[in-house]
Design an enzyme around this catalytic site. Structure first.
Site, short mmCIF file in Angstrom:
data_model
loop_
_atom_site.label_atom_id
_atom_site.label_comp_id
_atom_site.label_asym_id
_atom_site.label_seq_id
_atom_site.Cartn_x
_atom_site.Cartn_y
_atom_site.Cartn_z
N LYS A 111 0.81 -1.38 -0.04
CA LYS A 111 -0.01 0.05 0.07
C LYS A 111 1.03 1.42 0.00
CE LYS A 111 -3.81 -2.30 2.24
NZ LYS A 111 -4.48 -2.76 3.58
N GLN A 145 -4.53 -1.43 9.76
CA GLN A 145 -4.44 -2.68 9.12
C GLN A 145 -5.01 -3.75 9.97
OE1 GLN A 145 -3.29 -3.31 6.12
NE2 GLN A 145 -4.11 -5.25 6.20
N ASP A 184 -10.97 2.97 4.22
CA ASP A 184 -11.35 1.78 4.11
C ASP A 184 -13.09 1.59 3.94
OD1 ASP A 184 -9.41 -0.23 3.65
OD2 ASP A 184 -8.98 -0.37 5.90
#
Ligand code: NDP
Length: 290
Positions: A53, A97, A120
């Site tokens: 990422k 994460q 997200d």
């Protein structure tokens, strides 16, 4: 029949190139878009995801700040960090994460991220906005699938779409996005009776169960578009999806491979969500004309 292979790598490169152009435009206005990625602990798969990422961000010209915290970090410390990032004007997107270590309350951590920076799309208010048809952020994986269907010119309006797997991060938002695009949606889970009877009706079949190779060619309608979200590492180290690719490609009209299908799109759409957040932030900073 052998299915057309949907090239997620090529499409993700095209999406990332579009993001890079949008980054340039924002920089020209004096705004540097930034993403913070927080990793707690040493999970090897998470480390790879975070590295990928950050690398994708840098390539597209986005600033990325990776914050690595030890496994023994307390929940209170993580929440403090998230609150600081919420206030940080250089950061437009925050990603924590998952999975988090067992001593942390994942829902509480996600709810602490500012909804405007929740790239997200997992925050409860973003889930609610998606449900009510006014999405702010679309969760990256289903957003990437929609982008794939669009680029492959798959007719979604009026199509029978069947999703196998009903998680909050993939299956449920996938159902909402397909529904919003006009598909007739069936969402299956582990209790679904006669799964094959459902999947064989699908013009568009999305599989996200975490069960390697569970959807086989005999469960697919001839000519269907098959999107395999699964990523499973086998004991021999190879990566496979939730669809048995060899038998499925004999029946499907188009299919995504694993790797090289949905995975690269997920990262590309994270960049899209971050640039969208930065553009919204820039819009609020524009001088008014009155
Ligand atoms: P979860 O474990 O959270 O959810 C799995 C879902 O599949 C559940 O709804 C479960 O049903 C359902 N399910 C499990 N077994 C069956 C079965 N035999 N028949 C029908 N439904 C079943 O998984 P995720 O959604 O997080 O992930 C799914 C897969 O996608 C994984 O392989 C994961 O690695 C991958 N993934 C890939 C991403 C990418 O970028 N390509 C991103 C995110 C995930 P129930 O609700 O009844 O338990």
């Amino acid at each position: 029949m052998t299915a057309r292979i949907i090239d997620g790598k090529a499409l993700s490169a095209a999406v990332r190139a579009e993001v890079a152009e949008r980054v340039k435009a924002l920089r020209a206005q004096g705004l540097q878009p930034g993403l913070a990625v927080v990793l707690v602990g040493e999970d090897p798969a998470s480390q790879v995801y975070v590295r990928n990422k950050a690398a994708a961000c840098e390539k597209a010209g986005l600033h990325s700040r990776v914050i690595r915290l030890g496994e023994d970090t307390t929940e209170a410390e993580l929440l403090d960090l998230v609150r600081q990032l919420n206030e940080d004007a250089a950061i437009h997107g925050i990603l924590v994460q998952l999975p988090l270590p067992g001593h942390m309350n994942t829902a509480k951590v996600i709810e602490t991220i500012s909804a405007e920076k929740d790239v997200d799309g997992f925050h409860i208010s973003n889930a609610g906005l998606l449900l009510t048809g006014k999405p702010l952020f679309r969760p990256c994986t289903p957003y990437g699938v929609m982008r794939m269907l669009e680029s492959e010119e798959v007719p979604v309006r009026g199509a029978e779409a069947v999703i196998v797997g009903a998680s909050n991060i993939v299956g449920k938002p996938m159902a909402l996005l397909l529904l919003a695009a006009g598909a007739t949606v069936t969402l299956c889970n582990s209790k679904t009776r006669d799964l094959g009877a459902q999947t064989r009706r699908a013009d568009i079949l999305v599989v996200a169960t975490g069960r390697p190779g569970m959807v086989t060619g005999d469960m697919i309608k001839p000519g269907a578009v098959v999107i395999d979200v699964g990523i499973n590492r086998l004991p021999d180290g190879s990566l496979v999806g939730d669809v048995d690719f060899e038998s499925a490609k004999q029946v499907a009209g188009a299919i995504t491979p694993v790797p090289g299908g949905v995975g690269p799109m997920t990262i590309a759409m994270l960049l899209v969500n971050t640039i969208e957040a930065a553009e919204r932030s820039a819009a609020t900073m524009l001088p008014t004309t009155s």
